[in-house]
Scaffold this motif. Sequence first.
Motif, PDB file in Angstrom:
ATOM      1  N   GLY A  39      30.011 -70.721 -28.408  1.00  0.00           N
ATOM      2  CA  GLY A  39      28.908 -70.087 -27.702  1.00  0.00           C
ATOM      3  C   GLY A  39      27.602 -70.828 -27.897  1.00  0.00           C
ATOM      4  N   THR A  40      26.584 -70.342 -27.230  1.00  0.00           N
ATOM      5  CA  THR A  40      25.262 -70.926 -27.331  1.00  0.00           C
ATOM      6  C   THR A  40      24.404 -70.035 -28.211  1.00  0.00           C
ATOM      7  OG1 THR A  40      25.483 -71.837 -25.134  1.00  0.00           O
ATOM      8  CG2 THR A  40      23.259 -71.672 -26.010  1.00  0.00           C
ATOM      9  N   VAL A  41      23.711 -70.635 -29.159  1.00  0.00           N
ATOM     10  CA  VAL A  41      22.864 -69.900 -30.080  1.00  0.00           C
ATOM     11  C   VAL A  41      21.473 -70.513 -30.004  1.00  0.00           C
ATOM     12  CG1 VAL A  41      22.484 -69.281 -32.494  1.00  0.00           C
ATOM     13  CG2 VAL A  41      24.805 -69.446 -31.600  1.00  0.00           C
ATOM     14  N   VAL A  42      20.466 -69.671 -29.964  1.00  0.00           N
ATOM     15  CA  VAL A  42      19.094 -70.169 -29.979  1.00  0.00           C
ATOM     16  C   VAL A  42      18.637 -70.304 -31.416  1.00  0.00           C
ATOM     17  CG1 VAL A  42      18.484 -69.219 -27.722  1.00  0.00           C
ATOM     18  CG2 VAL A  42      18.131 -67.849 -29.759  1.00  0.00           C
ATOM     19  N   VAL A  47      11.313 -66.217 -30.458  1.00  0.00           N
ATOM     20  CA  VAL A  47      10.630 -67.162 -29.575  1.00  0.00           C
ATOM     21  C   VAL A  47      11.326 -67.186 -28.210  1.00  0.00           C
ATOM     22  CG1 VAL A  47      10.058 -69.592 -29.226  1.00  0.00           C
ATOM     23  CG2 VAL A  47       9.728 -68.549 -31.458  1.00  0.00           C
ATOM     24  N   ALA A  48      12.651 -67.166 -28.198  1.00  0.00           N
ATOM     25  CA  ALA A  48      13.387 -67.154 -26.934  1.00  0.00           C
ATOM     26  C   ALA A  48      13.059 -65.903 -26.131  1.00  0.00           C
ATOM     27  CB  ALA A  48      14.884 -67.245 -27.198  1.00  0.00           C
TER      28      ALA A  48
END
Length: 152
Positions: A39-42, A47-48
């Motif tokens: 998966g994608t993690v910030v 902030v996101a």
Amino acid sequence: MMRNGFTGRHMAASMVGFFTVVIAVNVTMATVASRTFGGTVVDNSYVASQHFNRWLDEAAAERKLGWTISADRSGDRADVLLRGTDGPIAGATVTAIAQHPLGRDHDRPLRFESLGHGQYRSTQSLPAGRWRLRIEIRNGKDAARFVDEVPA
């Protein structure tokens, strides 16, 4: 004193056995999850979250353009077909980041050259396998981002 009854030792063995199974299952599941997570993690979710409304506005502007894309593979190159509401879009600048869906290979930046009639082909090769393309298209002042899968 009862010799064949349930004693404190039985209770202690039951508790130790129960928690041993629970801990073993948790360690196994955590290990499997961390090794296969694609998966994608910030880096910073706070902030996101500050950019979320801007991202929604950008997505609405992209939808208004009416552009559609489809990604495919031609040998060891990625192909993108770009269409607008009036037909193929020629003369756009197309770039992409190719990401392996399971994160097992590093990201690859791709640039595309126009083949005419809204078709673009990557100038860099793309290894065999499934890849997720994060595509950015610029045509004059208009810009849009898409995500599509390239088949194996």
